[in-house]
Design a protein around this motif. Sequence first.
Motif, mmCIF file in Angstrom:
data_model
loop_
_atom_site.group_PDB
_atom_site.id
_atom_site.type_symbol
_atom_site.label_atom_id
_atom_site.label_comp_id
_atom_site.label_asym_id
_atom_site.label_seq_id
_atom_site.Cartn_x
_atom_site.Cartn_y
_atom_site.Cartn_z
ATOM 1 N N ARG A 1 0.854 -1.290 0.001
ATOM 2 C CA ARG A 1 -0.111 0.100 0.034
ATOM 3 C C ARG A 1 0.903 1.045 0.096
ATOM 4 N NH1 ARG A 1 -1.686 3.515 3.221
ATOM 5 N NH2 ARG A 1 -0.555 2.657 4.903
ATOM 6 N N GLN A 2 1.940 1.272 0.934
ATOM 7 C CA GLN A 2 2.974 2.582 0.896
ATOM 8 C C GLN A 2 3.739 2.651 -0.211
ATOM 9 O OE1 GLN A 2 5.133 1.790 4.374
ATOM 10 N NE2 GLN A 2 3.625 2.083 5.736
ATOM 11 N N ALA A 3 3.986 1.555 -1.029
ATOM 12 C CA ALA A 3 4.756 1.628 -2.144
ATOM 13 C C ALA A 3 4.089 2.175 -3.312
ATOM 14 C CB ALA A 3 5.412 0.274 -2.573
ATOM 15 N N VAL A 4 2.746 1.543 -3.447
ATOM 16 C CA VAL A 4 1.757 2.003 -4.392
ATOM 17 C C VAL A 4 1.368 3.698 -4.243
ATOM 18 C CG1 VAL A 4 -0.495 1.844 -5.373
ATOM 19 C CG2 VAL A 4 0.729 0.001 -4.835
ATOM 20 N N ALA A 5 1.259 4.024 -3.074
ATOM 21 C CA ALA A 5 1.151 5.423 -2.542
ATOM 22 C C ALA A 5 2.193 6.369 -3.313
ATOM 23 C CB ALA A 5 0.724 5.703 -1.153
ATOM 24 N N ASN A 6 3.335 5.746 -3.097
ATOM 25 C CA ASN A 6 4.490 6.749 -3.807
ATOM 26 C C ASN A 6 4.547 6.683 -5.020
ATOM 27 O OD1 ASN A 6 5.271 7.253 -0.986
ATOM 28 N ND2 ASN A 6 6.477 5.441 -0.803
ATOM 29 N N ILE A 7 3.987 5.780 -6.042
ATOM 30 C CA ILE A 7 4.124 6.139 -7.419
ATOM 31 C C ILE A 7 3.800 7.235 -7.829
ATOM 32 C CG2 ILE A 7 3.339 4.972 -9.453
ATOM 33 C CD1 ILE A 7 2.738 2.265 -8.129
ATOM 34 N N LYS A 8 4.363 7.872 -8.634
ATOM 35 C CA LYS A 8 4.029 9.240 -9.578
ATOM 36 C C LYS A 8 4.015 9.073 -11.058
ATOM 37 C CE LYS A 8 5.785 12.079 -5.873
ATOM 38 N NZ LYS A 8 6.772 13.049 -5.207
ATOM 39 N N HIS A 9 2.757 9.148 -11.702
ATOM 40 C CA HIS A 9 2.569 8.840 -12.923
ATOM 41 C C HIS A 9 2.610 10.178 -13.667
ATOM 42 C CE1 HIS A 9 1.701 6.477 -16.403
ATOM 43 N NE2 HIS A 9 0.969 7.534 -16.755
ATOM 44 N N HIS A 10 3.653 10.467 -14.346
ATOM 45 C CA HIS A 10 3.889 11.824 -15.191
ATOM 46 C C HIS A 10 3.189 11.884 -16.429
ATOM 47 C CE1 HIS A 10 6.592 13.136 -11.775
ATOM 48 N NE2 HIS A 10 7.249 11.859 -11.968
ATOM 49 N N LEU A 11 2.414 13.007 -16.273
ATOM 50 C CA LEU A 11 1.617 13.089 -17.742
ATOM 51 C C LEU A 11 2.546 14.587 -18.432
ATOM 52 C CD1 LEU A 11 -2.074 12.606 -16.898
ATOM 53 C CD2 LEU A 11 -0.394 11.017 -18.020
ATOM 54 N N THR A 12 1.732 14.895 -19.265
ATOM 55 C CA THR A 12 2.865 16.228 -20.005
ATOM 56 C C THR A 12 2.483 17.446 -18.986
ATOM 57 O OG1 THR A 12 2.034 15.596 -22.026
ATOM 58 C CG2 THR A 12 2.649 17.747 -21.829
ATOM 59 N N ASP A 13 1.358 17.583 -18.207
ATOM 60 C CA ASP A 13 1.200 19.105 -17.662
ATOM 61 C C ASP A 13 0.741 18.704 -16.200
ATOM 62 O OD1 ASP A 13 -1.168 17.783 -18.236
ATOM 63 O OD2 ASP A 13 -2.176 19.672 -18.872
ATOM 64 N N GLU A 14 0.863 17.196 -15.639
ATOM 65 C CA GLU A 14 0.381 17.078 -14.413
ATOM 66 C C GLU A 14 0.810 15.722 -13.972
ATOM 67 O OE1 GLU A 14 -3.653 16.197 -13.113
ATOM 68 O OE2 GLU A 14 -4.288 16.795 -15.261
ATOM 69 N N THR A 15 1.180 15.397 -12.583
ATOM 70 C CA THR A 15 1.252 14.171 -12.231
ATOM 71 C C THR A 15 0.418 13.550 -11.438
ATOM 72 O OG1 THR A 15 3.692 14.943 -12.173
ATOM 73 C CG2 THR A 15 2.990 12.933 -10.601
ATOM 74 N N ILE A 16 0.106 12.180 -11.678
ATOM 75 C CA ILE A 16 -1.020 11.366 -11.135
ATOM 76 C C ILE A 16 -0.380 10.416 -10.130
ATOM 77 C CG2 ILE A 16 -2.919 9.734 -11.442
ATOM 78 C CD1 ILE A 16 -2.778 10.673 -14.372
ATOM 79 N N GLN A 17 -1.278 10.520 -8.697
ATOM 80 C CA GLN A 17 -0.741 9.728 -7.853
ATOM 81 C C GLN A 17 -2.260 8.794 -7.312
ATOM 82 O OE1 GLN A 17 1.255 12.409 -5.033
ATOM 83 N NE2 GLN A 17 2.700 10.767 -4.789
ATOM 84 N N PHE A 18 -2.013 7.514 -7.293
ATOM 85 C CA PHE A 18 -3.224 6.851 -6.753
ATOM 86 C C PHE A 18 -2.816 6.092 -5.540
ATOM 87 C CE2 PHE A 18 -0.752 4.519 -9.899
ATOM 88 C CZ PHE A 18 -0.838 3.434 -9.347
#
Length: 441
Positions: free
Chosen positions: A384-401
């Motif tokens: 759960r903690q490892a997934v919370a630290n995932i940062k998925h970068h898009l062109t104009d923003e970063t997605i976390q889930f």
Amino acid sequence: MKNKLLMHKKTEAVEKSIAIKLLNIIFGVYFCFTVVITIIQIHIELEDSKQVIITELGSVERSNYLSLEQALWVLDNKQVASIADGLIQLQFVTGLSIKDDKNNVIFSRGIVSNKHLFSHQFKISHSHIVDNSKLKAIHLADVELFSDNSIVFERIKTRVISIIVSAIVKTVLLWMIIFGVLKKYLFRPLSKFVDGIEKVELASLRNKAISIGIKENNELKVIEKSFNSMLLHLESQRMQLISHDEKLLEASCRYSEELERKVEDRTKELLISNEKLKSLSNTDPLTALNNRRYFFELGNKLLAMARRQKKPLVVFMCDIDFFKKINDKYGHAVGDDILVSFAETVSPLLREGDVFARIGGEEFALISFDSGLDDSVALAERIRQAVANIKHHLTDETIQFTISFGMASYQTENESLDDILHKADIKLYQAKESGRNKVCF
């Protein structure tokens, strides 16, 4: 033993030899001819000897005619008997018979009835003067002198023996001459020819020419030349066949090697294809995790093992929080990238024996075998903690889930994998209801 076999073979060869048969035929014909000629000669000798005896009987007639005539005319039986006894004493006279004009026997001496007898007959007449000084012949008797064939045989016995011995000697000499000639010009060359043929080995006909020792250019010499020519032709054909066989063998080896290589390559391709097919049938194509079918296949095996070995087994259910909103806002392509990032983040945190699978759109399941509940909860927290630290970068923003976990363990003997998953799914629902990004067990 070997010598005996060779002698036996040679004896059979001699018995079946054409030359011996030819010699036997010649000897048989000549022998029959000699026998016939000998019989004819003996018959001629018999007839000649018989004629001599008949001639001698005729001389007896001439020398005793007058005395017999006188004795018969005066009917002097004593004189007749005396003359007859004298004639019987002759070596070639075996009997005497005197008959009257009515063919009645009036006097007989010796053997006069035998199938082997032959005879000489003559008439005895008496001439006397009658009226007018005329001579009149009066028939007195018929005299028959007998002789036996045994006397003839006795006379020619030496001659017959001489004829037979001569025939035998001639036959033997002729046979020896013919045998010598045939032996020199036929037997010996044929024997050499046969011995040469027996020594010929088909494995190597080179320098195997046969010589039968004849210098004359006759039929046997022609046979020798023809046979040697045939040997040369056979050797040439054999060498061509060997060369052809070697080429075929070489081509066959090359073809076999090529075929083996192709089979090996094809086998490797099939194995790779089978592995790919197996992987495709067991793997989720997007995340490369186990798919739902394979998850249940492996999960049931682990559950059966847990029952047998009395080991603990924990089932995790999890999904990505608010994943539908991510899909709706950023599109399914970004949603797929999120799923892949999640799978790549979780996989390194698992043990080798853990079974992790994507069983739905954003739903994932994990089975941890031989792991206590505390260890499983700790694993879920790390994930759960490892997934919370995932940062998925898009062109104009970063997605976390974030993700939510529901966990349940194998407890009763009759529980199935579906039962445990159902309990874990209930705990997952509780985690979502209580605010998400949580682990409930």
